[in-house]
Enzyme design. Structure first.
Site, PDB file in Angstrom:
ATOM      1  N   CYS A 149      -6.309   2.857  -5.238  1.00  0.00           N
ATOM      2  CA  CYS A 149      -7.025   3.240  -4.078  1.00  0.00           C
ATOM      3  C   CYS A 149      -5.806   3.762  -3.257  1.00  0.00           C
ATOM      4  CB  CYS A 149      -7.517   2.013  -3.340  1.00  0.00           C
ATOM      5  SG  CYS A 149      -8.204   2.402  -1.700  1.00  0.00           S
ATOM      6  N   CYS A 152      -6.026   2.950   0.615  1.00  0.00           N
ATOM      7  CA  CYS A 152      -5.785   1.513   1.021  1.00  0.00           C
ATOM      8  C   CYS A 152      -4.186   1.564   1.056  1.00  0.00           C
ATOM      9  CB  CYS A 152      -6.190   0.472   0.083  1.00  0.00           C
ATOM     10  SG  CYS A 152      -7.970   0.686  -0.639  1.00  0.00           S
ATOM     11  N   ASP A 153      -3.456   1.979  -0.191  1.00  0.00           N
ATOM     12  CA  ASP A 153      -2.173   1.549  -0.313  1.00  0.00           C
ATOM     13  C   ASP A 153      -1.165   2.468  -0.250  1.00  0.00           C
ATOM     14  OD1 ASP A 153      -3.347  -0.876  -0.955  1.00  0.00           O
ATOM     15  OD2 ASP A 153      -3.345  -0.584  -3.172  1.00  0.00           O
TER      16      ASP A 153
END
Ligand SMILES: Cc1cc2nc3c(=O)[nH]c(=O)nc-3n(C[C@H](O)[C@H](O)[C@H](O)COP(=O)(O)OP(=O)(O)OC[C@H]3O[C@@H](n4cnc5c(N)ncnc54)[C@H](O)[C@@H]3O)c2cc1C
Length: 330
Positions: A149, A152-153
């Site tokens: 992801c 997200c990261d």
């Protein structure tokens, strides 16, 4: 680079969206057909899909056996037509990857990479392009530089070089997110041509931060407690190892995609979701259709038919009417 048209998802705003009657996770033929039936029945319907070419129909080059389609048409084009039909009845579409659910409350909550949603009922139609086997080092380094992801990261990899492995529009979009933070993205496509809309492929090739490696099979993610490099093999050439601080993996396999359900729905000993004759799971208001059910016959028309049955059944459940009873033996 076989698809020459855009995604054209009529998107809802990022962030939480509540108040839907039905959420369909998966915008393949099963999910979209369900959405055609529910939206046409006046139910407020949202389809959440992670990418047009992340599913089985979306990557199919040519469909010749779908009833009523006589001309040469790609799977993605057929899917676009189905989506256009669902939108014409009021179904909304959002591009997002579902990573979790809460099915215990009366309203079901669906957690996505970039937004959460609630609805009174849920139809699971995520297909069977999930991965069973991982490449060497992937499991060990998950959360230590391996990620699924970018949304997200990506910020954790500021000014570093990273690898992206995949060939779908999902992989490309995630690569674009990474370029806002990282120094360089090494994009490893397992196929020689990307299975994504041409405008995305053009954008990827033109992006000065992205280096594309066509036909690159990821063999190993290397690192001692942290990702340090990836090893891959380009078809017909020798193996290469490049130094990276992160590896974002969007490869496809042939396993039903059920990981986001986190064990909240019964799965049998063969790893398949258990449903009744109208495709409802043991949780009232939660249905599953299409290839995610480990169907013996994996065909678009079967997936679409199951979506239709579930779409009709959802409408009856939500309106408190007696379930349609289908006697399959007659
Ligand atoms: C190479 C190939 C060729 C084929 N050729 C034919 C053919 O000629 N004729 C035919 O009838 N059938 C064909 N099939 C089979 C047919 O494509 C499938 O049976 C059918 O697409 C299954 O539909 P589905 O909606 O269940 O799953 P899919 O089509 O796989 O759709 C699933 C959708 O779910 C989405 N998704 C998955 N996980 C998530 C998540 N976590 N969050 C959000 N979205 C998610 C994906 O993006 C995808 O759009 C072929 C399949 C393949 C692989």
């Amino acid at each position: 680079m076989d698809l020459a048209f855009g995604l054209n998802l009529q998107s809802v705003e990022e962030g939480s969206s509540t108040g839907y009657d039905v959420i369909v996770v998966g915008g393949g033929p099963a999910g979209v057909t369900a959405a055609i039936y529910t939206s046409r029945a006046g139910l407020k319907t949202l389809v959440i899909d992670k990418g047009l070419t992340a599913g089985a129909l979306g990557i199919t080059g040519k469909i010749a056996n779908y009833p009523g389609i006589l001309e040469e048409v790609s799977g993605a084009e057929l899917l676009e037509r189905m989506r256009t039909q669902a939108k014409s009845f009021g179904a909304e579409f959002v591009s997002n990857k579902v990573i979790g659910v809460d099915l215990l409350s009366e309203d079901k909550t669906i957690f996505g990479n970039n937004g959460n949603y609630t609805a009174r009922s849920l139809i699971i139609a995520t297909g069977s392009m999930g991965r069973g086997t991982r490449v060497k080092g992937e499991d060990e380094l998950l959360g230590h530089g391996v990620s699924y992801c970018a949304t997200c990261d990506a910020a954790f990899f500021r000014d570093q070089e990273v690898a992206v492995a995949g060939n779908s529009d999902e992989a490309i979009e995630e690569g674009f997110i990474l370029t806002k933070f990282v120094k360089k993205v090494h994009f490893l496509s397992p196929t020689l041509s990307l299975k994504a809309p041409q405008h995305l492929v053009d954008e990827l090739i033109a992006n000065p931060k992205i280096i594309l490696y066509p036909g690159a099979g990821l063999r190993e993610i290397i690192g001692n407690n942290r990702v340090e490099a990836v090893r891959f093999e380009v078809r017909g050439k020798s193996e290469q190892t490049i130094t990276v601080g992160g590896a974002f993996v969007y490869l496809q396999g042939s396993k039903p995609i059920t990981d986001f359900l986190q064990g909240q729905i019964e799965i049998n000993e063969n790893g398949c979701l258990v449903v009744d004759r109208e495709y409802q799971t043991a949780i009232p208001g939660v249905f599953a259709v299409g290839d995610v059910l480990c169907n013996h016959v994996k065909q678009a028309v079967i997936a679409a038919a199951e979506g239709a049955v579930a779409g009709i059944a959802v409408e009856k459940v939500l309106h408190g009417r007696k379930q349609m009873v289908v006697d399959w033996t007659k």
